[in-house]
Design a protein around this motif. Structure first.
Motif, short mmCIF file in Angstrom:
data_model
loop_
_atom_site.label_atom_id
_atom_site.label_comp_id
_atom_site.label_asym_id
_atom_site.label_seq_id
_atom_site.Cartn_x
_atom_site.Cartn_y
_atom_site.Cartn_z
N UNK B 137 0.83 -1.20 0.00
CA UNK B 137 0.00 0.00 0.00
C UNK B 137 0.87 1.27 0.00
N UNK B 138 1.88 1.28 0.87
CA UNK B 138 2.63 2.53 1.02
C UNK B 138 3.72 2.70 -0.03
N UNK B 141 1.25 2.23 -3.54
CA UNK B 141 -0.04 2.90 -3.48
C UNK B 141 -1.09 2.20 -4.33
N UNK B 144 -7.01 -1.39 -2.89
CA UNK B 144 -7.21 -2.61 -2.10
C UNK B 144 -7.39 -3.84 -2.98
N UNK B 159 -9.25 -5.06 4.16
CA UNK B 159 -9.66 -3.93 4.99
C UNK B 159 -9.40 -4.25 6.45
N UNK B 160 -9.76 -5.48 6.81
CA UNK B 160 -9.53 -5.92 8.20
C UNK B 160 -8.06 -5.96 8.51
N UNK B 162 -5.47 -4.42 7.13
CA UNK B 162 -4.82 -3.10 7.23
C UNK B 162 -5.31 -2.34 8.45
N UNK B 163 -6.61 -2.48 8.75
CA UNK B 163 -7.17 -1.83 9.92
C UNK B 163 -6.44 -2.27 11.17
N UNK B 166 -2.72 -1.11 11.22
CA UNK B 166 -2.56 0.30 11.60
C UNK B 166 -2.85 0.51 13.09
N UNK B 167 -3.89 -0.19 13.56
CA UNK B 167 -4.25 -0.03 14.98
C UNK B 167 -3.09 -0.49 15.85
#
Lengths: 692, 182
Positions: B137-138, B141, B144, B159-160, B162-163, B166-167
């Motif tokens: 992603x970083x 870029x 998803x 989504x889960x 990466x969520x 990040x958390x």
């Protein structure tokens, strides 16, 4: 909506930062953020972190020359290949069809190799490689054009021709000889059929030459003319001056025997006579014999000239079914000519002796001796002349001995129906019935043997053998059967063919006298058809036991024994055995129910196979135990007994399951240990490898 | 769906077209690098891993049946290769690794370097799949969907991931971030 966003706020925030949210989702998220301060806080932190991450990670990102380095590295690692062929190969390898084909081909090759191996092994028994080629060469030998093969045939002809010379037909064949043909002949000679009928059958002219009167000279000529040319050309090294006449004057006796099965004897004889006439022969002797069943069999001796023998035999086959045929040839040439020359010498001797007598010089004794000698010589001459004549006749005509048999020669003439019967009777009064049966005796019912035994215990049995005329038999047997209870009855019928064997549709069947064997025994000895044992619980044992007697007698049975006892505890016990006819059995059982509580009923029935049983009257035994209630009952019933039993069964089940567990463990434990050991070893190996 | 042109390119590469394969190296090696870096967190090692993975991919390219899955397959090879390298490295003492990663910026003691070190240790604590997803992603870029395709993930799973990733980083970086905010 909001609660779900709150629960998954991390996911939403991340997706928001990465701009992966749909418009709706983003709107919802921002609505939630406006409401929820905690999430708003997280959002702020996330944004900050996102920026940091972007900052830091972008610095770690692959630089702009990364692709170039990768390409360069790749090129140095993978040198350029000559493209097309390799690419084509790779393409080929990728195709499923090619892969399948390759696997199939591999399998085929394996099979081929296997076959080659086994093939080699099967031939390796022959020895080394040269011998291995042998069958191939043989194969080649069958092709006509090969020089080697020709040579071989020439050699074969050399072996074959001296005998083949005799026949013009054969030598004609030899002139335009077909290799394959000779090859086959060689096979025959190799099999050792040198002077066999097969070869001679193909030389009819040669045998014909032995017929003295008409053909001799002519045949001789043709034989010589026919044989010289081809032998000179083809045989080469073999002697060309084969002695023709010796072969031509062969004396051969050809005889044949034929076994035939025909439909009608007389017709066959007539036809044989016709055939014989057609083939310049005659019927020498005929003999026939009539069998008991009206069928004929016989023997016919036919003389035919040898040339026609084969044709004649062929014709015979049309008469009926050929059961057997022999064709024999006897070469008497040597004996014949020996005898012939001895005869000539003897004739000269005779002449000289006669001359001696004519001159009449010398002593009387000498003359007598001469006379005696002359007699001996003349006798010899006559004998030799007789031999020659006999041989001539034998050679001139072949003898065919035909054995004729009409179809179904062994058909039976008649049948005798023999009947043997066995009757076993049970009766209370053996002696009376014994006398009754004896009283039946008459001209048509004869008693051959009667015997009454009574042993010292008073048991009585009897046996009577009767011989009954066929027309009386059924009635007599029925009468005897009615006298007492039939225990078993057995009839054995035998159909005996007379005057031959086998089947016959038309033969008469005659009924023979019936042998009947009656065995009488007392009915106590009879084994019960059905045995029942039961127990009756009642308070008044003695009284009920007595009732049993009355019950049995009412139902046409009787009490065999009855006993009664009382022990110190006051328990009463009676045992009785009853015998009643089967037909009353159920009634008895019902009335027994009235006596008391029936327990433990067990029924055993003995089926006797293959025996005819009068079931209604067959005896049924009842063994009855009557006992008074009391201690026995407490043993068997009640709540405590049930409880005890339950506990016992529970304990048993528990023990049983323990045993099963033990067995299961015995099965599993070694495996578990083995698995652990293997795992341990693998771990150790992996560790060792990592260290190194 | 993949457009026909691209599909044809992959097909040609599978069939041994070197130019097509080099073209793919140009377009996809960065993604592979991102994944390898996600696992190894070391640029040199990640580059080597990608290099090895490319050679290996060329050699066993005929194994791919469906041309559409070719990029995902490349990424998978890179992942396995990186994982192998990572496993081999595991026996190397941890200190060396810790010392190694922030080696260059140790001299300066600015906030960013502290943050960077903390970030790296936070990343190291993540599962490798999460790291690869992050780097994809970083670095690149990617959206998803593409990441999911490359990593062989099912629809929406990313989504889960990466969520959570990040958390998790956020929790570890909280103090540092707070200081940065001030």
């Amino acid at each position: 909506m909001t609660p779900t966003i709150h629960a998954k706020i991390d996911n939403y925030l991340a997706a928001d930062l990465h701009s992966d949210l749909s418009d709706d989702e983003r709107r919802d998220l921002h609505a939630h953020l406006a409401e929820c301060s905690a999430c708003r806080q997280l959002h702020q932190e996330n944004k900050l972190m996102h920026a940091t991450l972007e900052n830091i990670l972008t610095s770690e990102k692959a630089d702009s020359t990364f692709e170039q380095r990768m390409l360069a590295g790749f090129r140095s690692h993978v040198p350029k290949q000559p493209g097309r062929a390799r690419r084509f190969l790779v393409d080929l390898m990728r195709s499923r069809a090619i892969q399948t084909a390759a696997v199939t081909a591999l399998l085929l090759v394996l099979i081929g190799i296997g076959r080659m191996l086994t093939f080699e092994r099967s031939y390796s028994f022959l020895g080394n490689g040269e011998e291995l080629m042998a069958p191939v060469e043989l194969e080649k030998g069958r092709l006509p054009r090969l020089p080697k093969a020709d040579e071989m045939f020439a050699r074969l002809n050399g072996v074959e021709l001296p005998r083949a010379n005799a026949s013009p037909a054969q030598s004609e064949a030899a002139a335009g000889l077909k290799p394959v043909d000779t090859y086959r002949q060689d096979d025959i000679t190799r099999l050792g059929v040198r002077s066999s009928t097969d070869v001679i059958q193909r030389l009819p002219a040669a045998t014909g030459s032995t017929v003295p009167n008409e053909g001799a000279a002519e045949v001789e000529r043709t034989a010589v003319a026919g044989s010289n040319a081809p032998t000179a050309e083809e045989v080469g090294p073999t002697p060309t001056q084969t002695p023709g006449p010796a072969v031509v004057n062969r004396k051969l006796i050809r005889n044949a025997t034929v076994d035939l099965e025909v439909a009608k004897f007389d017709e066959a004889v007539q036809k044989i006579t016709t055939f014989a006439n057609e083939d310049h022969g005659y019927v020498a002797t005929t003999s026939s014999e009539k069998q008991e069943n009206g069928k004929l069999k016989g023997e016919i001796v036919v003389k035919v000239i040898p040339e026609n023998l084969d044709r004649f035999l062929q014709k015979l086959r049309s008469l009926g079914e050929l059961k057997g045929q022999t064709l024999g040839t006897e070469d008497i040439t040597k004996n014949y000519f020996d005898t012939d020359s001895r005869l000539k010498n003897a004739r000269i001797m005779e002449q000289r002796l006669v001359d001696m007598l004519k001159t009449k010089t010398g002593k009387v004794a000498d003359l007598l001796a001469v006379e005696k000698e002359l007699g001996r010589v003349r006798e010899e001459i006559e004998k030799m002349q007789g031999d020659l004549k006999f041989w001539d006749s034998q050679v001139q005509f072949s003898t065919v001995t035909i054995s004729l048999v009409e179809k179904d020669i062994d058909e039976a003439a008649k049948f005798l129906l023999k009947e043997r019967a066995q009757l076993a009777l049970y009766t209370p009064a053996v002696e009376k019935i014994y006398n009754d049966i004896k009283a039946l005796a008459s001209a048509k019912v004869q008693i051959t043997n009667a015997q009454l035994d009574r042993d010292n215990s008073g048991r009585i049995s009897a046996q009577i053998n009767l011989l009954i005329a066929p027309e009386e038999s059924d009635a007599a047997i029925a009468r005897i059967k009615a006298m007492a209870r039939v225990e078993n009855f057995k009839v054995e019928t035998q159909r005996v063919a007379q005057g031959g064997e086998g089947m016959s549709e038309n033969a008469r069947t005659k009924r023979d006298k019936v042998e009947l064997k009656v065995t009488l025994s007392r009915d106590e000895d009879e084994q019960a058809y059905q045995q029942t044992s039961l127990r009756i619980r009642t308070s008044a044992v003695d009284e009920k036991a007595k009732q049993l007697r009355g019950l049995a007698e009412k139902q046409g049975g009787r009490v065999l024994n009855l006993s009664f006892s009382r022990d110190a505890d006051g328990r009463e016990f009676a045992s009785a055995s009853l015998r009643v006819p089967m037909k009353n059995y159920s009634t008895v059982m019902q009335s027994l129910g009235a006596l008391g509580k029936i327990q433990d009923v067990s029924v055993a029935r003995s089926e006797r196979n293959g025996v005819e049983i009068d079931e209604a009257n067959a005896p049924a035994d009842l063994s009855i135990q009557v006992y008074s209630g009391g201690y026995i009952a407490t043993d068997e019933g009640g709540i405590f007994a049930t409880l005890r039993q339950t506990i016992r069964q529970g304990a048993e089940t528990l023990l049983w399951s323990l045993r099963m567990l033990g067995i299961a463990l015995a099965f599993l434990v070694p495996w578990v240990i083995a698995i652990f050991v293997v795992r341990w070893i693998v771990k150790r190996i992996a560790q060792a490898r990592r260290k190194s | 769906m993949m457009d026909a042109n691209e599909r044809e390119k992959y097909r040609a590469a599978i069939h041994g077209d070197r130019d097509a394969f080099e073209m793919i190296i140009r377009t996809h090696s960065r993604e592979m690098f991102a994944i390898a870096y996600g696992i190894l967190q070391n640029r040199e090692e990640a580059e080597d891993a990608v290099q090895d993975a490319l050679v290996k991919a060329w050699k066993s390219r005929w194994r791919v049946r469906d041309p559409e899955k070719f990029p995902a397959w490349l990424c998978m090879i890179a992942r396995y290769r990186a994982r192998d390298v990572f496993r081999k490295r595991r026996t190397i003492p941890l200190q060396e690794l810790v010392g190694h990663a922030p080696s260059c910026p140790t001299s300066s003691s600015s906030d960013t370097t502290v943050l960077e070190r903390q970030l790296h240790s936070a990343l190291a604590a993540l599962p490798e799949l999460h790291r690869s997803a992050l780097t994809l992603r970083y670095f690149e870029e990617l959206d998803y969907q593409s990441i999911e395709k490359l990593l062989g993930l099912t629809n929406g799973a990313l989504r889960g991931i990466l969520g959570r990733a990040l958390a998790s980083i956020r929790k570890q970086l909280k103090p540092a971030l707070a200081s940065l905010e001030q």
